[in-house]
Design an enzyme around this catalytic site. Structure first.
Site, mmCIF file in Angstrom:
data_model
loop_
_atom_site.group_PDB
_atom_site.id
_atom_site.type_symbol
_atom_site.label_atom_id
_atom_site.label_comp_id
_atom_site.label_asym_id
_atom_site.label_seq_id
_atom_site.Cartn_x
_atom_site.Cartn_y
_atom_site.Cartn_z
ATOM 1 N N ASP A 13 0.969 -1.384 0.030
ATOM 2 C CA ASP A 13 0.086 0.320 0.255
ATOM 3 C C ASP A 13 1.267 1.311 -0.190
ATOM 4 O O ASP A 13 2.468 1.422 0.503
ATOM 5 C CB ASP A 13 -0.989 -0.177 1.644
ATOM 6 C CG ASP A 13 -1.906 1.042 1.486
ATOM 7 O OD1 ASP A 13 -2.581 1.801 0.418
ATOM 8 O OD2 ASP A 13 -1.736 1.802 2.377
ATOM 9 N N SER A 14 0.248 2.419 -0.143
ATOM 10 C CA SER A 14 0.766 3.763 -0.030
ATOM 11 C C SER A 14 1.434 3.919 1.711
ATOM 12 O O SER A 14 2.280 4.755 1.746
ATOM 13 C CB SER A 14 0.433 4.865 -0.844
ATOM 14 O OG SER A 14 -1.169 5.116 -0.076
ATOM 15 N N CYS A 76 -3.587 -1.225 -2.570
ATOM 16 C CA CYS A 76 -3.709 0.431 -2.429
ATOM 17 C C CYS A 76 -4.993 0.716 -3.550
ATOM 18 O O CYS A 76 -4.789 0.153 -4.704
ATOM 19 C CB CYS A 76 -2.658 1.256 -2.550
ATOM 20 S SG CYS A 76 -2.762 2.081 -3.376
ATOM 21 N N GLU A 156 -5.805 9.716 9.030
ATOM 22 C CA GLU A 156 -4.140 9.807 9.593
ATOM 23 C C GLU A 156 -3.712 10.949 10.721
ATOM 24 O O GLU A 156 -3.262 11.029 11.249
ATOM 25 C CB GLU A 156 -3.298 10.479 8.409
ATOM 26 C CG GLU A 156 -3.583 9.736 6.809
ATOM 27 C CD GLU A 156 -2.515 8.634 7.317
ATOM 28 O OE1 GLU A 156 -1.571 8.631 8.177
ATOM 29 O OE2 GLU A 156 -2.602 7.463 6.295
ATOM 30 N N CYS A 188 -11.035 2.815 -0.737
ATOM 31 C CA CYS A 188 -9.628 3.414 -0.239
ATOM 32 C C CYS A 188 -9.677 2.304 1.612
ATOM 33 O O CYS A 188 -10.319 2.529 2.068
ATOM 34 C CB CYS A 188 -9.938 4.908 0.204
ATOM 35 S SG CYS A 188 -8.351 5.437 1.341
ATOM 36 N N HIS A 190 -8.609 3.024 4.324
ATOM 37 C CA HIS A 190 -8.455 4.184 5.015
ATOM 38 C C HIS A 190 -9.911 4.591 5.431
ATOM 39 O O HIS A 190 -9.991 4.382 6.303
ATOM 40 C CB HIS A 190 -8.098 5.511 4.627
ATOM 41 C CG HIS A 190 -6.115 5.994 4.652
ATOM 42 N ND1 HIS A 190 -5.963 5.363 3.594
ATOM 43 C CD2 HIS A 190 -5.575 6.146 5.158
ATOM 44 C CE1 HIS A 190 -4.095 5.679 4.073
ATOM 45 N NE2 HIS A 190 -4.133 6.213 5.252
#
Lengths: 268, 268
Positions: A13-14, A76, A156, A188, A190
């Site tokens: 993933d990023s 991702c 984040e 996504c 996240h």
């Protein structure tokens, strides 16, 4: 390279988001070893161009192949949306990714075939989910999509239930709510951390769908099919990042729901 | 390398934010040519480690020195805070940066010597503003600081006057308002775009201070001192980025307040 059942699964993933996928794989396949790669120096990917994302994805793919992985999981959505050809061109082992899995889950869940997608700007611009949904679901499928660039920074920052996050979500989702959807894809990795808040914003009539458990299920089926599943023993889990290993572990353990051990710093 | 009055000034940042500094330099020194570099593939820098920021800053410095610049302006608070030794070690030409200039302006503006700082997590963690303020202002200076990681994504999204941005600002600034400040340093080149909203949140008793015009003034003084100022002629302005040149131009013209011309894509 050698490749047998004892080899690890590579997941990348990023940044930390793909750990929601790693967690689902650990839960579904508790004896499989995993090598996780998070490109924390260059996160976020969702606002970069397809060429740049493809170049970075190829570097990560080479790193994981050198670890003798038996399977690659692109955890991702942005890389899956714009860099899959670059990844599969390099890989002699099978590649599973989150968009196909997420689209299949959404099609299994929907009753009205009216499906929404929220994701990063790059993923939305690629129209990868729309293509997967209409290819797999046929012409009766209706889609509506919206880029949500502030969701990754909010996650984040850890503002999972903040009034500002709710305002941002209301603004992003308002146009989608006009489409009479019954399913909303969290496109996504996240976004599952925002699921409780998003569920309140969209109301009980819309089901939220993420890819993590679908990807884990697909990985289990594929390894069984190839005779490469690991049925017993204590697995090893290794984590590699390009920056800030301590912060990665701190945030990552929240995503993973378990302790992480050592996180190694790599330069690509 | 050669270096005379006709050589350009090099200005660099992690992305578009440094264009607020470029604009002030264009206004103050209308005959100076400028080479601007924005590392748009790897923005944001404010959440990366000092080692990674220093490595990237050194790459950009080498790129600009190869363009025969006569002066380097570090228009990124994060690079100024954590990578200045890496930059000056490489540069045979003078280096000006935003933190020293911003601290001097704040000290000139304050009456009570109670100064607040808002910036990215990396800049705040470096304590570079506190060091500059106490070194330049003496022991009577009191400071209070706060990292505001969501401000850069909000500016990049263009939500300069959105209710969500106001909620985020209220949350970030509330602890600072307890310190009875009279001056607040906007310690990130993105933040001047939020100045009208921030002014409403902090109220009329606190003056907002950014570095752009102070840096331009310092550049003018230094070039005059070195006999390297360009007093007439039509200047050339060149822009180089590592990703998304079209998006850079679109957002950048808002920062710059004038048309930008060609933006070139570079790989570092």
């Amino acid at each position: 390279m050698h490749c047998d059942a004892s080899c690890p699964i590579g997941i990348f993933d990023s940044g930390v988001g793909g750990l929601t996928v790693a967690r689902a794989v650990m839960d579904r396949l508790p004896h499989e070893s995993i090598v996780y790669f998070g490109d924390t120096a260059r996160v976020p990917y969702g606002v970069k161009s397809p060429d740049t994302v493809a170049r970075y994805a190829a570097q990560i793919t080479r790193f994981l192949l050198a670890k003798d992985v038996k399977l690659l999981i692109v955890a991702c959505n942005t890389m899956a949306a714009v860099a899959l050809p670059a990844i599969t061109a390099l890989s002699p082992v099978p590649v599973i990714e989150v968009i196909d899995a997420g689209a299949r889950s959404a099609l299994a869940a929907t009753r009205t075939k009216r499906i929404g997608i929220i994701a990063t700007p790059s993923t939305i611009a690629s129209r990868a989910y729309e293509r997967a949904l209409t290819t797999l679901g046929g012409p009766g499928v209706h889609t509506a999509s919206r880029a949500c660039p502030l969701f990754v920074p909010l996650v984040e920052e850890g503002w999972l239930d903040h009034p500002a996050t709710r305002l941002v979500a209301e603004e992003y989702l308002a146009p989608l709510l006009a489409y009479d959807l019954d399913t909303l894809i969290l496109g996504c990795t996240h976004y599952p951390l925002l699921a409780p808040l998003l569920a309140r914003v969209v109301g009980p009539g819309i089901r939220l769908q993420d890819s993590a458990s679908a990807v884990a299920e697909r990985a289990a089926a594929l390894l069984a099919e190839l005779g490469l599943g690991q049925a017993d023993g204590r697995p090893g889990h290794a984590f590699h990042v390009t920056d800030m290993p301590l912060k990665f572990r701190e945030i990552g353990e929240r995503f993973l729901g378990r302790p992480m051990g050592d996180v190694r710093l790599e330069e690509l």
